[in-house]
Design a protein around this motif. Structure first.
Motif, PDB file in Angstrom:
ATOM      1  N   TYR A  61      44.142  46.623  35.468  1.00 14.10           N
ATOM      2  CA  TYR A  61      43.078  45.628  35.322  1.00 14.10           C
ATOM      3  C   TYR A  61      42.940  45.190  33.859  1.00 14.10           C
ATOM      4  O   TYR A  61      42.721  44.006  33.568  1.00 14.10           O
ATOM      5  CB  TYR A  61      41.763  46.186  35.834  1.00 14.10           C
ATOM      6  N   TYR A  64      46.041  42.818  33.253  1.00 13.19           N
ATOM      7  CA  TYR A  64      46.160  41.547  33.966  1.00 13.19           C
ATOM      8  C   TYR A  64      44.856  40.757  34.057  1.00 13.19           C
ATOM      9  O   TYR A  64      44.879  39.591  34.466  1.00 13.19           O
ATOM     10  CB  TYR A  64      46.705  41.793  35.371  1.00 13.19           C
ATOM     11  N   ASP A  87      38.134  34.861  38.580  1.00 11.66           N
ATOM     12  CA  ASP A  87      39.453  35.492  38.615  1.00 11.66           C
ATOM     13  C   ASP A  87      39.333  36.969  38.978  1.00 11.66           C
ATOM     14  O   ASP A  87      40.138  37.500  39.747  1.00 11.66           O
ATOM     15  CB  ASP A  87      40.130  35.321  37.250  1.00 11.66           C
ATOM     16  N   LYS A  90      38.668  37.522  42.693  1.00 14.91           N
ATOM     17  CA  LYS A  90      39.843  37.229  43.508  1.00 14.91           C
ATOM     18  C   LYS A  90      40.924  38.285  43.349  1.00 14.91           C
ATOM     19  O   LYS A  90      41.523  38.729  44.340  1.00 14.91           O
ATOM     20  CB  LYS A  90      40.392  35.846  43.133  1.00 14.91           C
ATOM     21  N   ARG A  91      41.162  38.714  42.109  1.00 16.41           N
ATOM     22  CA  ARG A  91      42.347  39.523  41.843  1.00 16.41           C
ATOM     23  C   ARG A  91      42.124  41.030  41.887  1.00 16.41           C
ATOM     24  O   ARG A  91      43.089  41.788  42.028  1.00 16.41           O
ATOM     25  CB  ARG A  91      42.950  39.116  40.495  1.00 16.41           C
ATOM     26  N   GLN A  94      43.433  42.153  45.127  1.00 15.97           N
ATOM     27  CA  GLN A  94      44.877  41.929  45.207  1.00 15.97           C
ATOM     28  C   GLN A  94      45.654  42.987  44.436  1.00 15.97           C
ATOM     29  O   GLN A  94      46.663  43.513  44.919  1.00 15.97           O
ATOM     30  CB  GLN A  94      45.210  40.531  44.674  1.00 15.97           C
ATOM     31  N   ILE A  95      45.195  43.292  43.228  1.00 14.84           N
ATOM     32  CA  ILE A  95      45.882  44.295  42.413  1.00 14.84           C
ATOM     33  C   ILE A  95      45.769  45.668  43.056  1.00 14.84           C
ATOM     34  O   ILE A  95      46.730  46.452  43.069  1.00 14.84           O
ATOM     35  CB  ILE A  95      45.311  44.290  40.978  1.00 14.84           C
TER      36      ILE A  95
END
Length: 283
Positions: A61, A64, A87, A90-91, A94-95
């Motif tokens: 984290y 990115y 961001d 959303k991510r 996903q990560i």
């Protein structure tokens, strides 16, 4: 057996001197005024972020999802923070999913006194592991015969993402790449992964994997084509080419030929490769 042409590209790259390069101590940048330094804004000027997350996710984290930084005008900092928050929302999942955590929960909390400080707390949840692995075959390799059956079994044993291993996206992709490389080692120059599926059950923390490895036809070496020669006759290369017409394709044999030509005194860069067109294996 179907013949296949070998493409050998040899390129000569002469060295050229760089003209007009500045000396080590020179610089075209204007000097700063004596005694003054321009003001610098760092990430903390816009947003200071604390990640309350166990490793290795915390490191990912931080890498990115860095906070907004740089020379941002005060009236645009709120916009930059909002974009970063979108961001993050959303991510973050996903990560986590890429590392095998498919049911994470997270909370974003700003400091009551300092709105430029925020803590992101992530609870990854249970780690998903690999369940069943099903590897099937298509193309010539799916045919009958003891030799094909042994080859299929060797490829299944070579699979690197075994049952019980953490299901990480990077490991999943690497395992498929390595399996395809093993197929390409011999006979099957145009092999592909025709089907690839990971069925994830987040509640059961299990990922069942299925692949269909399509070998395509068997290939044999055909005619040798030499391109890119400028300073040497073609016979220089022809005399070191040891591959025989109709010899079964082998990546090791191609690599051996490339080493021989590359280590010779003629060229600075050499590429030895083959045409992999399934539709025209007779070329």
């Amino acid at each position: 057996m179907r013949p296949l042409a070998i493409l050998l590209i040899a390129c000569l790259f002469p060295c050229a001197a760089l003209a007009g390069a500045p000396s080590a101590g020179s610089s075209d940048a204007p000097a700063a005024a004596p005694g003054k330094e321009p003001p610098r804004r760092t990430a903390s000027d816009v947003l200071t972020v604390t990640w309350d997350v166990p490793q290795p996710l915390r490191g990912l984290y931080e890498k990115y999802l860095p906070p907004p930084s740089g020379d941002i005008d005060p009236d645009r900092r709120v916009i930059a923070r909002r974009a970063w928050l979108r961001d993050v929302r959303k991510r973050v999942p996903q990560i986590a999913a890429a590392e095998g955590y498919f049911s994470p929960t997270f909370d974003i909390r700003f400091d009551e006194q300092r709105r430029d400080r925020v803590t992101v707390t992530v609870k990854p949840g249970p780690l998903t592991t690999v369940g069943k692995v099903d590897i099937e075959f298509a193309g010539d390799l799916a045919g009958e015969g003891a030799e094909r059956e042994k080859r299929r079994e060797r490829l299944r044993k070579a699979w690197t993402l075994a049952a019980g291993a953490p299901f990480r996206s990077a490991d999943w992709e690497l395992a498929k790449t390595k399996l395809l490389e093993r197929l390409d080692d011999r006979d099957y120059a145009a092999g592909t992964i025709a089907e690839s599926e990971a069925r994830v059950d987040a509640e059961a923390t299990r990922a069942d994997l299925k692949l269909v490895l399509d070998s395509g036809p068997r290939f044999t070496f055909g005619d040798v084509f030499i391109e890119g020669l400028q300073h040497y006759p073609e016979s220089v290369i022809r005399r070191v080419v040891f591959l025989k017409h109709d010899e079964p394709y082998s990546r090791a044999r191609l690599d051996e030929l490339q080493r021989i030509v590359q280590n010779g005194p003629w060229f600075s860069s050499v590429v030895v490769d083959i045409e992999r067109d399934r539709g025209h294996p007779e070329l």
